[in-house]
Design an enzyme around this catalytic site. Structure first.
Site, PDB file in Angstrom:
ATOM      1  CB  CYS A   1      -0.936  -0.013   1.187  1.00 39.20           C
ATOM      2  SG  CYS A   1      -1.928  -1.508   1.243  1.00 39.20           S
TER       3      CYS A   1
ATOM      4  CG  HIS B   1      -3.298   3.045   2.176  1.00 36.71           C
ATOM      5  ND1 HIS B   1      -3.832   2.671   0.960  1.00 36.71           N
ATOM      6  CD2 HIS B   1      -3.340   1.937   2.965  1.00 36.71           C
ATOM      7  CE1 HIS B   1      -4.176   1.387   1.028  1.00 36.71           C
ATOM      8  NE2 HIS B   1      -3.886   0.930   2.231  1.00 36.71           N
TER       9      HIS B   1
ATOM     10  CG  ASN C   1      -6.796  -1.294   1.485  1.00 37.83           C
ATOM     11  OD1 ASN C   1      -6.105  -0.941   0.530  1.00 37.83           O
ATOM     12  ND2 ASN C   1      -6.284  -1.681   2.634  1.00 37.83           N
TER      13      ASN C   1
HETATM   14  C1  LIG Z   1      -9.935  -4.930  10.134  1.00 43.46           C
HETATM   15  C2  LIG Z   1     -10.506  -3.894  11.089  1.00 43.46           C
HETATM   16  C3  LIG Z   1     -11.539  -3.038  10.384  1.00 43.46           C
HETATM   17  C4  LIG Z   1     -11.185  -4.641  12.232  1.00 43.46           C
HETATM   18  O1  LIG Z   1     -11.687  -3.694  13.163  1.00 43.46           O
HETATM   19  P1  LIG Z   1     -11.396  -3.852  14.715  1.00 43.46           P
HETATM   20  O2  LIG Z   1     -12.175  -2.815  15.394  1.00 43.46           O
HETATM   21  O3  LIG Z   1      -9.903  -3.850  14.892  1.00 43.46           O
HETATM   22  O4  LIG Z   1     -12.005  -5.261  14.996  1.00 43.46           O
HETATM   23  P2  LIG Z   1     -11.420  -6.401  15.946  1.00 43.46           P
HETATM   24  O5  LIG Z   1     -10.614  -7.313  15.108  1.00 43.46           O
HETATM   25  O6  LIG Z   1     -10.785  -5.777  17.152  1.00 43.46           O
HETATM   26  O7  LIG Z   1     -12.724  -7.101  16.386  1.00 43.46           O
HETATM   27  C5  LIG Z   1     -13.673  -6.459  17.263  1.00 43.46           C
HETATM   28  C6  LIG Z   1     -14.873  -7.342  17.430  1.00 43.46           C
HETATM   29  O8  LIG Z   1     -15.581  -7.445  16.197  1.00 43.46           O
HETATM   30  C7  LIG Z   1     -15.678  -8.817  15.794  1.00 43.46           C
HETATM   31  N1  LIG Z   1     -15.510  -8.864  14.361  1.00 43.46           N
HETATM   32  C8  LIG Z   1     -14.364  -9.036  13.666  1.00 43.46           C
HETATM   33  N2  LIG Z   1     -14.623  -9.027  12.351  1.00 43.46           N
HETATM   34  C9  LIG Z   1     -15.938  -8.821  12.233  1.00 43.46           C
HETATM   35  C10 LIG Z   1     -16.802  -8.701  11.146  1.00 43.46           C
HETATM   36  N3  LIG Z   1     -16.365  -8.776   9.874  1.00 43.46           N
HETATM   37  N4  LIG Z   1     -18.112  -8.477  11.383  1.00 43.46           N
HETATM   38  C11 LIG Z   1     -18.570  -8.386  12.634  1.00 43.46           C
HETATM   39  N5  LIG Z   1     -17.810  -8.517  13.719  1.00 43.46           N
HETATM   40  C12 LIG Z   1     -16.513  -8.724  13.510  1.00 43.46           C
HETATM   41  C13 LIG Z   1     -14.569  -9.524  16.538  1.00 43.46           C
HETATM   42  O9  LIG Z   1     -14.881 -10.881  16.697  1.00 43.46           O
HETATM   43  C14 LIG Z   1     -14.517  -8.773  17.836  1.00 43.46           C
HETATM   44  O10 LIG Z   1     -15.569  -9.245  18.651  1.00 43.46           O
HETATM   45  P3  LIG Z   1     -15.361  -9.376  20.228  1.00 43.46           P
HETATM   46  O11 LIG Z   1     -15.126  -7.972  20.721  1.00 43.46           O
HETATM   47  O12 LIG Z   1     -16.637  -9.956  20.697  1.00 43.46           O
HETATM   48  O13 LIG Z   1     -14.177 -10.269  20.427  1.00 43.46           O
HETATM   49  C15 LIG Z   1      -9.380  -2.995  11.658  1.00 43.46           C
HETATM   50  O14 LIG Z   1      -8.585  -3.733  12.540  1.00 43.46           O
HETATM   51  C16 LIG Z   1      -8.499  -2.424  10.592  1.00 43.46           C
HETATM   52  O15 LIG Z   1      -8.940  -1.646   9.773  1.00 43.46           O
HETATM   53  N6  LIG Z   1      -7.207  -2.730  10.639  1.00 43.46           N
HETATM   54  C17 LIG Z   1      -6.225  -2.149   9.751  1.00 43.46           C
HETATM   55  C18 LIG Z   1      -6.503  -2.550   8.368  1.00 43.46           C
HETATM   56  C19 LIG Z   1      -5.396  -2.053   7.504  1.00 43.46           C
HETATM   57  O16 LIG Z   1      -5.034  -0.920   7.532  1.00 43.46           O
HETATM   58  N7  LIG Z   1      -4.834  -2.941   6.747  1.00 43.46           N
HETATM   59  C20 LIG Z   1      -3.694  -2.558   6.026  1.00 43.46           C
HETATM   60  C21 LIG Z   1      -3.760  -3.045   4.713  1.00 43.46           C
HETATM   61  S1  LIG Z   1      -2.907  -1.855   3.937  1.00 43.46           S
END
Ligand SMILES: CC(C)(COP(=O)(O)OP(=O)(O)OC[C@H]1O[C@@H](n2cnc3c(N)ncnc32)[C@H](O)[C@@H]1OP(=O)(O)O)[C@@H](O)C(=O)NCCC(=O)NCCS
EC number: 2.3.1.180
Length: 342
Positions: free
Chosen positions: A122, A267, A298
């Protein structure tokens, strides 16, 4: 020792034109919900994504790049034959060799331009832009085409709750050329390979040479191709804390402050990461912030040029505006710089 004549380029470089291509198929969150247990509300509130584009078989990496590049070349007001180098940043061109850049350079009608691919996730657009600027100032090319292109739908495991909703497809391109004024600031870039496990491929392609029974299968028993997997929270924290610092360093290196900015194009990874950076950098109200992620998802290397193209097309940004761009992702790698918009 023979005296070697030094190469001589332009005093500075600038982005002269931008173009984008988004695949025809728009994919709403409802489609993602067919394969993961989630909700439209969760996806919107946790990532900001409402829809993304997925490419058809005909919308190949090359085809999308050619569409975006054609627009960028027209926008720059040059002829394809004037392009001296084509740099393609992608992680989703599936042939190891040859580079897809050579086919794109040929089909665009360049005159045997130098052409190569780079793999910088990215941050790929910023890496390509930095190379382009170097080539122009050093004199090995007068105009350089930088393309960020991805078909991340090919690398997405639709049953993986952590990533299924995140990725989209598309291509963005810019023409970089000579300038009498500085219009691309110093790049602040780097890598943190100690965190390489946080975003990676589920398994490597050479596993196909081994026992296929060991490879992952989907719920229907079909072999799953390698896909992008990530430790979402770790990447999120890194982006929020470390990338705001890198963005500030790019402003400092360019000798400007947040008040001098017109536009911020980070990004497009997560709208919450964008909002957090805006806060940490204390960007004033007048700065236009790209939130193209809502309808594009993304798109990795394509995300910054696609967002740039859209802001200019909608009139939210204008030619000559000062923009801070920052890319970050798999590697982990990052690149930030301040540019004058085309
Ligand atoms: C992926 C992303 C959106 C997830 O969001 P988050 O707030 O971190 O979510 P978490 O992984 O902490 O999960 C939080 C809760 O949601 C749940 N959850 C995870 N994925 C889920 C989904 N698709 N739908 C619903 N619930 C979900 C989890 O099980 C967790 O539940 P719990 O609290 O009961 O354990 C976020 O971490 C993110 O954007 N990360 C960076 C991505 C990025 O920049 N990538 C780089 C590529 S360049």
């Amino acid at each position: 020792m023979a005296k070697i004549k030094p190469s001589k380029g332009a005093p500075y470089a600038r982005i002269l034109g931008v173009g984008g291509y988004r695949p025809t198929r728009v994919v709403p969150n409802e489609v993602i919900l067919e394969t993961i247990d989630s909700s439209d509300e969760w996806i919107r509130s946790r990532s900001g994504i409402e829809t993304r584009h997925w490419a058809s078989p005909e919308e190949t990496v090359a085809a999308m790049s050619i569409e975006a590049s054609g627009k960028a070349i027209a926008d720059a007001g040059i002829d394809a034959a004037q392009i001296g180098a084509v740099v393609v940043s992608t992680v989703s061109h599936f042939a190891q060799t040859p580079a897809i850049a050579t086919e794109i350079a040929d089909k665009l009608g360049t005159d045997k331009a130098a052409a190569f691919d780079i793999s910088a996730g990215c941050a790929g657009f910023g890496y390509g832009l930095t190379l382009a600027k170097g080539m122009i100032v050093e004199g090995s090319a007068e105009y350089v085409l930088v393309i960020g292109v991805e078909r991340l739908s090919d690398l997405t495991d639709l049953e993986d709750r952590a990533t299924a909703f995140l990725f989209g497809d598309g291509a963005g391109a810019v023409v970089v050329g000579p300038s009498q004024e500085p219009a691309i600031g110093p790049t602040v870039w780097g890598s943190e390979g100690d965190k390489s496990e946080t975003i990676k491929q589920t398994y490597s392609w050479d596993r196909f040479g081994g026992d296929l029974a060991e490879l992952p299968r989907d719920s229907k028993g079909t072999l799953k191709l390698p896909a992008i997997t990530q430790e979402g929270q770790a990447v999120f924290r890194w982006a929020v804390f470390e990338m705001a610092k890198v963005a500030q360093q790019a402003l400092d290196a360019a000798g400007i402050s947040a008040d001098d900015l017109d536009v911020f194009i980070p990004h497009q990874a997560n709208v919450r990461i964008i909002d957090s950076m805006v806060k940490t950098l204390k960007l004033p109200e007048h700065v236009t912030v790209a939130r193209d992620i809502r309808t594009t998802g993304n798109t990795s290397a394509a995300s910054i040029p696609l967002a740039m193209e859209r802001l200019l097309a909608t009139g939210e940004a204008k030619s000559g505006d000062t923009a801070l761009v920052i890319g970050f992702g798999a590697g982990l790698v990052f690149a930030a710089t301040v540019v004058t918009l085309p």
